[in-house]
Write a protein that holds these residues in place. Structure first.
Motif, PDB file in Angstrom:
ATOM      1  N   LYS A 190       0.783  -1.007  -0.087  1.00  0.00           N
ATOM      2  CA  LYS A 190       0.018  -0.135   0.121  1.00  0.00           C
ATOM      3  C   LYS A 190       0.793   1.373  -0.126  1.00  0.00           C
ATOM      4  CE  LYS A 190      -3.939   2.063   2.853  1.00  0.00           C
ATOM      5  NZ  LYS A 190      -3.950   2.789   2.328  1.00  0.00           N
ATOM      6  N   GLY A 191       0.275   2.093  -1.136  1.00  0.00           N
ATOM      7  CA  GLY A 191       1.733   2.964  -0.970  1.00  0.00           C
ATOM      8  C   GLY A 191       2.662   2.883  -2.228  1.00  0.00           C
ATOM      9  N   SER A 192       2.455   2.085  -2.802  1.00  0.00           N
ATOM     10  CA  SER A 192       3.884   2.159  -3.552  1.00  0.00           C
ATOM     11  C   SER A 192       3.102   2.838  -4.868  1.00  0.00           C
ATOM     12  CB  SER A 192       3.567   0.615  -3.749  1.00  0.00           C
ATOM     13  OG  SER A 192       2.712  -0.055  -4.620  1.00  0.00           O
ATOM     14  N   ALA A 193       3.892   2.906  -5.938  1.00  0.00           N
ATOM     15  CA  ALA A 193       3.807   3.642  -7.184  1.00  0.00           C
ATOM     16  C   ALA A 193       2.707   2.744  -7.998  1.00  0.00           C
ATOM     17  CB  ALA A 193       5.430   4.002  -8.037  1.00  0.00           C
ATOM     18  N   ASP A 194       2.254   4.077  -8.388  1.00  0.00           N
ATOM     19  CA  ASP A 194       1.317   3.272  -9.724  1.00  0.00           C
ATOM     20  C   ASP A 194       1.383   2.892 -11.222  1.00  0.00           C
ATOM     21  OD1 ASP A 194      -0.757   4.241  -8.017  1.00  0.00           O
ATOM     22  OD2 ASP A 194      -1.323   6.158  -8.724  1.00  0.00           O
ATOM     23  N   THR A 195       2.966   3.202 -10.903  1.00  0.00           N
ATOM     24  CA  THR A 195       2.925   2.934 -12.500  1.00  0.00           C
ATOM     25  C   THR A 195       4.016   1.923 -13.190  1.00  0.00           C
ATOM     26  OG1 THR A 195       4.742   4.335 -12.817  1.00  0.00           O
ATOM     27  CG2 THR A 195       3.000   5.473 -13.568  1.00  0.00           C
ATOM     28  N   VAL A 196       4.426   0.988 -12.031  1.00  0.00           N
ATOM     29  CA  VAL A 196       5.121   0.182 -12.171  1.00  0.00           C
ATOM     30  C   VAL A 196       4.227  -1.625 -12.910  1.00  0.00           C
ATOM     31  CG1 VAL A 196       5.625   0.443  -9.844  1.00  0.00           C
ATOM     32  CG2 VAL A 196       3.709  -1.233  -9.745  1.00  0.00           C
ATOM     33  N   ARG A 197       4.845  -2.279 -13.530  1.00  0.00           N
ATOM     34  CA  ARG A 197       4.840  -3.106 -14.747  1.00  0.00           C
ATOM     35  C   ARG A 197       4.333  -4.492 -13.415  1.00  0.00           C
ATOM     36  NH1 ARG A 197       5.388  -4.019 -19.258  1.00  0.00           N
ATOM     37  NH2 ARG A 197       7.813  -2.551 -19.085  1.00  0.00           N
TER      38      ARG A 197
ATOM     39  N   GLU B 169      10.123   7.425 -15.082  1.00  0.00           N
ATOM     40  CA  GLU B 169      10.651   8.740 -14.111  1.00  0.00           C
ATOM     41  C   GLU B 169       9.027   8.798 -13.834  1.00  0.00           C
ATOM     42  OE1 GLU B 169      10.441  10.918 -17.251  1.00  0.00           O
ATOM     43  OE2 GLU B 169      10.469  12.913 -16.528  1.00  0.00           O
ATOM     44  N   ILE B 170       7.972   8.253 -14.326  1.00  0.00           N
ATOM     45  CA  ILE B 170       6.698   8.798 -13.212  1.00  0.00           C
ATOM     46  C   ILE B 170       6.765   8.035 -11.530  1.00  0.00           C
ATOM     47  CG2 ILE B 170       3.558   9.213 -13.288  1.00  0.00           C
ATOM     48  CD1 ILE B 170       3.900   8.456 -16.228  1.00  0.00           C
ATOM     49  N   ALA B 171       7.050   6.991 -11.582  1.00  0.00           N
ATOM     50  CA  ALA B 171       7.341   6.602 -10.251  1.00  0.00           C
ATOM     51  C   ALA B 171       7.782   7.156  -9.605  1.00  0.00           C
ATOM     52  CB  ALA B 171       7.925   5.058  -9.901  1.00  0.00           C
ATOM     53  N   GLY B 172       8.792   7.687  -9.484  1.00  0.00           N
ATOM     54  CA  GLY B 172       9.766   8.649  -9.139  1.00  0.00           C
ATOM     55  C   GLY B 172       8.511  10.178  -9.105  1.00  0.00           C
ATOM     56  N   THR B 173       8.174  10.545  -9.717  1.00  0.00           N
ATOM     57  CA  THR B 173       7.854  12.233 -10.050  1.00  0.00           C
ATOM     58  C   THR B 173       7.099  12.451  -8.942  1.00  0.00           C
ATOM     59  OG1 THR B 173       7.522  11.907 -12.141  1.00  0.00           O
ATOM     60  CG2 THR B 173       9.727  12.928 -11.754  1.00  0.00           C
ATOM     61  N   ASN B 174       6.020  11.126  -9.133  1.00  0.00           N
ATOM     62  CA  ASN B 174       4.388  11.738  -8.962  1.00  0.00           C
ATOM     63  C   ASN B 174       3.848   9.635  -8.348  1.00  0.00           C
ATOM     64  OD1 ASN B 174       1.109  11.775  -7.970  1.00  0.00           O
ATOM     65  ND2 ASN B 174       0.838  12.893 -10.437  1.00  0.00           N
ATOM     66  N   PRO B 175       4.491   9.528  -7.862  1.00  0.00           N
ATOM     67  CA  PRO B 175       3.987   8.327  -7.713  1.00  0.00           C
ATOM     68  C   PRO B 175       2.035   7.753  -7.675  1.00  0.00           C
ATOM     69  CG  PRO B 175       5.200   8.602  -5.323  1.00  0.00           C
ATOM     70  CD  PRO B 175       5.188   9.920  -6.754  1.00  0.00           C
ATOM     71  N   ASP B 176       1.867   8.611  -7.460  1.00  0.00           N
ATOM     72  CA  ASP B 176      -0.206   8.670  -7.420  1.00  0.00           C
ATOM     73  C   ASP B 176      -0.625   9.323  -8.462  1.00  0.00           C
ATOM     74  OD1 ASP B 176       0.463   7.812  -4.812  1.00  0.00           O
ATOM     75  OD2 ASP B 176       0.189   9.626  -3.872  1.00  0.00           O
TER      76      ASP B 176
END
Ligand code: NDP
Length: 513
Positions: free
Chosen positions: A113-120, A247-254
């Motif tokens: 919970k709270g991990s990045a939204d864009t992961v594979r 990149e998005i996982a780092g800049t905007n995980p949500d």
């Protein structure tokens, strides 16, 4: 449930005058003072307001889902656009134009919970329909197949997607060791989808949902069909490249949470067109694979999509914890005329999802407003008591049912499905985890051909796998190349060349999942 009804449920306990109280409703003069001896002396146990607030804070978190811990959700409706009464007698499909309220939760699978939204990762796509025949949960994914077809593998497989027990890191060796073991290569079809660009959807609005499993639906005459459901995005498929997703996982995980919330807030309601594929029992016997095999799709030329309706999400939750975190989806939550098939993974999910919610939310999880069958009501006074019983516990109703004459209850008289499947055989362990020969690679090759018709997609597949596999040890890397050579030799060579590139070593430490 209308927004007003939901507010009444959620806030029925809230003081209208907004005077601040402790949890027992006693007004607090000043919320930001603690009782102590003198000005700087020790605190007093009698300061219940402080203890109330600190003790509740310690208990704010509930166990996260394992898996599918991280997600986003919204309310909406399902509207029937086409008559399918020859296939399904459920009330939600009873007439064209009929709308049924629903809640959809999207999720990733392996992340905390709270991990990045864009992961594979595959995405969960779960919808709860509040129908007059009780709640119905379609607990689907954004991929039409899955990694396993025997549920005994499930905890093992999911552990390989999570953290190494020593390093506490995601681990490419664990990941590929499991998937390239010959007994687990039934996963190849799903692995191909996962590592195509559809493995990193641009947002939740721009991806499809699939039942994956075969279900059994029947009409009111008792005729039944095997059914698969496809929920196809009206926004069009949009994906991220591995570089964008990283990149998005780092800049905007949500990123996907924000996208869904803001789209709905701005009146840009996402929608999906719902289709079914149907198959008779006779057709199923002629298939080159089992109709209960979760690693296979039904060819659409043979089993065309038939439109049913529209799913629209048009209402953001008012409170994420109450309405999304506490939402309990389970394939066992179903309505008349929609039944599970004998797919073994589905059969296991019938147990394990509701069981997970009993653990996570307690045995009365169905009394939490978002899970209540509010459109049909719940009446079974033998299901009573238990922790956190908050619905009146059926008052003075007897605690048992004997027969419908001794107490006033009504037994529904719905015809059961006719011409049921007949099961016969010894109770033996059946080795279905793997199959001999090449059968599990056929649909993976079909997909590779589908990707070949779309510019750059085969190349991206090799690129995405190569970057990921760079993090594994050489022996496991070789097993990966050998496995993909069974799909296509050129694909295997392309993966190897990416894995050995400088770009892969630069990116793989950031983009494992
Ligand atoms: P069809 O050519 O009739 O169907 C191709 C299917 O592939 C369509 O559903 C299409 O859905 C989907 N598709 C297109 N591009 C991609 C992609 N990049 N990643 C995943 N799916 C994609 O052939 P078949 O029915 O024989 O299926 C061929 C292969 O297509 C299968 O082996 C399977 O991997 C994949 N597929 C099949 C589905 C099915 O229900 N038969 C469902 C999804 C995938 P879309 O409209 O989204 O482009």
């Amino acid at each position: 449930m209308s927004e007003q009804e939901r507010n009444e449920v959620n806030y029925s306990n809230v003081r209208k005058d907004r005077v601040v109280t402790n949890s027992t409703g006693n007004p607090i003069n000043e919320p930001f003072v603690t009782q102590r001896i003198g000005e700087h002396g020790p605190l007093l146990m009698q300061d219940y307001n402080l203890i109330d607030s600190l003790a509740h804070f310690n208990r704010e978190n509930i166990p996260q889902r394992n898996p599918h811990a991280h997600g986003s959700g919204a309310f909406g409706y399902f509207e029937v656009t086409d008559d399918i009464s020859d296939i399904c007698g459920s009330a939600m499909f009873s007439e064209i134009g009929k709308r049924t309220k629903c809640l959809t939760r999207f999720s990733t699978v392996g992340g905390d919970k709270g991990s990045a939204d864009t992961v594979r990762d595959p995405r969960g796509f779960a919808t709860k329909f509040y129908t007059e025949e009780g709640n119905l949960d379609w607990v689907y994914n954004n991929t039409p197949v899955f990694f396993i077809r025997d549920p005994s593998k499930f905890p093992h497989f999911i552990h390989t997607q999570k953290r190494n027990p020593q390093t506490n890191l995601r681990d490419a060796d664990m990941f590929w060791d499991f998937l390239t073991t010959p007994e687990n290569q039934v996963a190849i079809h799903q692995v191909m989808i996962l590592f195509s660009d559809r493995g990193t959807p641009a947002n939740y609005r721009s991806m499809h949902g699939y039942s994956g499993h075969t279900y059994k639906w029947s009409n009111k005459k008792g005729d039944w069909h095997y059914v698969q459901v496809h929920i196809k995005t009206d926004q069009g498929i949009k994906n991220l490249t591995i570089e964008q997703a990283t990149e998005i996982a780092g800049t905007n995980p949500d990123y996907c949470q924000q996208d869904l919330f803001e789209a709905i807030q701005n009146g840009n309601y996402p929608s999906w067109t719902v289709y079914i594929q149907t198959m008779t029992e006779l057709d199923a016997k002629k298939l080159p694979f089992s109709v209960f095999d979760l690693t296979k799709v039904w060819p659409q030329k043979q089993f065309p999509l038939r439109r049913v309706g529209k799913l629209v999400l048009n209402e953001n939750p008012l409170n994420f914890f109450a309405q999304v975190e506490q939402a309990a989806f389970a394939p066992s939550t179903t309505v008349p005329y929609q039944e599970a098939s004998a797919d073994p993974v589905l059969q296991a999910r019938l147990f394990s999802y509701a069981d997970a919610h009993r653990y996570r939310l307690g045995p009365n999880f169905h009394q939490i407003p978002v899970n209540c069958p509010y459109a049909s009501k719940f009446f079974n006074p033998a299901i009573r008591d238990g922790p956190m019983n908050v619905n009146g516990n059926f008052g003075s109703e007897p605690t048992y049912l004997a027969n419908d004459k001794s107490y006033n209850y009504i037994q529904q008289n719905r015809p059961i499905q006719q011409h049921q499947e007949i099961w016969n055989g010894p109770a033996v362990p059946y080795h279905w985890a793997t199959s001999p020969g090449d059968v599990d690679f056929i649909q993976a090759r079909n997909l590779y051909r589908v990707l070949g018709k779309q510019p750059g997609q085969q190349k991206n597949l090799a690129h995405n796998i190569g970057i990921h596999v760079e993090g594994a040890c050489p022996e496991i890397q070789q097993r990966v190349y050998d496995m993909f050579a069974r799909v296509d030799r050129g694909l295997s060579e392309a993966i190897k060349s990416v894995a050995e590139s400088k770009h892969a070593s630069e990116l793989s430490s950031n983009s494992k999942f």
